[in-house]
Scaffold this active site. Sequence first.
Site, PDB file in Angstrom:
ATOM      1  CB  SER A  62      -0.897   0.003   1.244  1.00  0.00           C
ATOM      2  OG  SER A  62      -1.579   1.231   1.384  1.00  0.00           O
ATOM      3  CE1 TYR A  71      -4.488  -1.967   5.161  1.00  0.00           C
ATOM      4  CE2 TYR A  71      -3.449   0.073   4.454  1.00  0.00           C
ATOM      5  CZ  TYR A  71      -4.036  -1.137   4.148  1.00  0.00           C
ATOM      6  OH  TYR A  71      -4.171  -1.517   2.827  1.00  0.00           O
TER       7      TYR A  71
END
Length: 309
Positions: free
Chosen positions: A173, A186
């Site tokens: 990501s 995250y």
Amino acid sequence: MHFALETLYVMVMSVYYTMEALIQLVVPSRRKSLAGDLVLITGAGSGIGRLMALELASMGARLVLWDISQEGNRETARLVKGKGATSVHSYLCDCSNKAEVYTVADQVKREVGDITILINNAGIVTGQKFMDAPDSLIEKSMEVNSNAHFWTYKAFLPAMIATNHGHLVSIASSAGLIGVNGLADYCASKFAAVGFAESVALELLATKKYGVKTTIVCPFFISTGMFDGTITKWPSLMPILKPDYVAKKIIHAIQTDQTYLYMPRSLYLIIALKNILPTKTGLLLGDYLGAFNFMDAFRGHGKRDSGIK
């Protein structure tokens, strides 16, 4: 090697590689065929995982589908068979469980064969401020988004090394490259995934296993539901990405042995600026880009999903 000679070599090769990269911006890289490759996709039951499976099916790849959702995995299998896939095997697997990963991996090797392309795609998001997030969800984020990569590599990389052939793909990501307000766990898990994938890639190069390729994928938010409600201040500069576009770009990156894939392209410049600008200037730029407010309206969909990173 003598210091002067080695320095000269580095300078010459740096110019050569820079020119090569510039040429590749104009002249498309040759795409390798994926027909016949045995591709394992984690988180194949929905979102990007499903879309990549559909793309690969149309290219003649043999597919092994892993997901925690049996229903979603079966639907993906049905769809890829409709695309003409002749070899599709689906397995129920909780990638956060090391023992289960090893057990299912052994089953795959017995029943199907050695994986030649491994795509670590499964992922989850808590979407809560660090102090509000339950410990159990923080642990789960790390287990799925980063630890699972360790176990799948351990299971399938030895066969690739033995034959000096294969491809490891880590769907990380942009949050694995730069911190995001409201995504502490995250970001930590995705930073770990990026660092792990980079380190393994270097191990392969150091041992001259040039036939085992690696690709690290770092997209911005994707509109598949996992980050429902996230906002972008300047859509023309940092757009919420379309799932079909992301899936196609990932497959193209695999075919061209692209080591890093950032999406959108503006992300390459943003990450470069982050690393060279003074801290206060970087924070000013982050505020301008809306990075402090991406998660202000986050809703998610209230359940685990493996389709967006």
